[in-house]
Motif scaffolding. Structure first.
Motif, PDB file in Angstrom:
ATOM      1  N   SER A 192       5.767   0.901 -10.914  1.00 50.94           N
ATOM      2  CA  SER A 192       5.853  -0.404 -10.265  1.00 50.94           C
ATOM      3  C   SER A 192       6.356  -1.467 -11.228  1.00 50.94           C
ATOM      4  N   MET A 196       0.838  -1.203   0.000  1.00 50.82           N
ATOM      5  CA  MET A 196       0.000   0.000   0.000  1.00 50.82           C
ATOM      6  C   MET A 196       0.871   1.251   0.000  1.00 50.82           C
ATOM      7  N   ILE A 197       0.570   2.183  -0.885  1.00 46.91           N
ATOM      8  CA  ILE A 197       1.325   3.426  -0.989  1.00 46.91           C
ATOM      9  C   ILE A 197       0.467   4.620  -0.563  1.00 46.91           C
ATOM     10  N   PHE A 198      -0.822   4.610  -0.957  1.00 50.23           N
ATOM     11  CA  PHE A 198      -1.705   5.759  -0.756  1.00 50.23           C
ATOM     12  C   PHE A 198      -2.849   5.421   0.203  1.00 50.23           C
ATOM     13  N   VAL A 211       0.179   5.737 -10.057  1.00 50.91           N
ATOM     14  CA  VAL A 211       0.875   4.455 -10.179  1.00 50.91           C
ATOM     15  C   VAL A 211       0.679   3.893 -11.585  1.00 50.91           C
ATOM     16  N   TYR A 218       3.971   8.891 -10.043  1.00 50.07           N
ATOM     17  CA  TYR A 218       4.513   9.015  -8.681  1.00 50.07           C
ATOM     18  C   TYR A 218       5.183   7.725  -8.240  1.00 50.07           C
ATOM     19  N   HIS A 219       4.546   6.589  -8.556  1.00 54.95           N
ATOM     20  CA  HIS A 219       5.117   5.298  -8.147  1.00 54.95           C
ATOM     21  C   HIS A 219       5.113   4.322  -9.323  1.00 54.95           C
ATOM     22  N   PHE A 270      -2.492  -0.591  -4.300  1.00 55.25           N
ATOM     23  CA  PHE A 270      -1.655   0.523  -3.853  1.00 55.25           C
ATOM     24  C   PHE A 270      -2.433   1.545  -3.018  1.00 55.25           C
ATOM     25  N   TYR A 271      -3.715   1.262  -2.749  1.00 56.96           N
ATOM     26  CA  TYR A 271      -4.574   2.155  -1.980  1.00 56.96           C
ATOM     27  C   TYR A 271      -5.181   1.431  -0.778  1.00 56.96           C
ATOM     28  N   ALA A 290      -3.320  10.498  -3.013  1.00 66.25           N
ATOM     29  CA  ALA A 290      -2.528  10.190  -4.205  1.00 66.25           C
ATOM     30  C   ALA A 290      -2.438  11.394  -5.133  1.00 66.25           C
TER      31      ALA A 290
END
Length: 210
Positions: A180, A1-3, A158, A177-178, A189-190, A9
């Motif tokens: 992958s 998970m990023i956001f 992403v 931003y990311h 990613f959320y 995001a």
């Protein structure tokens, strides 16, 4: 998970686009529905107007979730010829479903109360909540260029790293931003990746300058 969610995001993505803060003749263009909260954050952080652009999947006759092509609201269509051949899909089917999708887009436009914009001579920041296969984003960028955009910038939170060279072929600039190396699903990613409904989209569009 990023956001945490799409709003976060979009805010983080905006940090990569500082050169376009309050830039003249520049518009954030979101792909509905998931791209609209990203677009709102970009619009707010960069002081730019927000608009939308529709790209709809043409589904397989055997699986509504599997796309065999796509069509944009200004009529640009792309078909996966290999899939069409292997599935034995007729041109009549493709044209009929594309027409249905264009009718659905017109209905959504009417519901959202936002007529199609004239993007001639504009710099457009095209966004979504993420890119998986890239088909919608690539077709959208091509369609906006055909619609007269001066410059098309793809900006997403992403995307698969391997798609970046392809995205750069259809856009003037690409911001991810990311990136992958192992993007199986954008939602991974959320923390909050709920499916937006029309009422949420309408609320965002109502409070964001166009």
């Amino acid at each position: 998970m990023i956001f945490e969610n799409r709003e976060e995001a979009g805010r983080l993505l905006a940090g990569m686009l500082g050169a376009y803060r309050k830039a003249p003749d520049t518009v954030v263009v979101a792909l509905p529905r998931g791209g609209v909260p990203i677009g709102e954050a970009l619009s707010r952080e960069l002081g730019l107007p927000l608009d939308i652009f529709f790209v709809k999947k043409i589904p397989s006759p055997y699986n509504e979730e599997a796309g065999i092509g796509a069509v944009t609201e200004n009529g640009l269509m792309q078909v996966n010829e290999a899939a069409v051949r292997s599935l034995g899909v007729t041109r009549e089917y493709i044209e009929r479903r594309a027409k249905e999708k264009l009718e659905q887009i017109a209905q959504k436009r009417a519901l959202y109360g936002l007529p199609p914009a004239d993007f001639t001579g504009k710099t457009l920041i095209l966004t979504d909540d993420g890119i998986a296969t890239g088909s919608s984003m690539i077709l959208g960028a091509q369609a906006l260029r055909e619609a007269g955009a001066k410059k098309v910038i793809i900006a997403v939170p992403v995307a698969p790293s391997e798609l970046l060279p392809i995205l750069r072929q259809v856009a003037d600039e690409v911001y991810v931003y990311h990136p992958s190396d192992n993007l199986i699903a954008v939602g991974r990613f959320y923390r909050d990746f709920h499916q937006l409904d029309d009422s949420e989209v309408m609320e965002i569009l109502a409070r964001t300058p166009h």
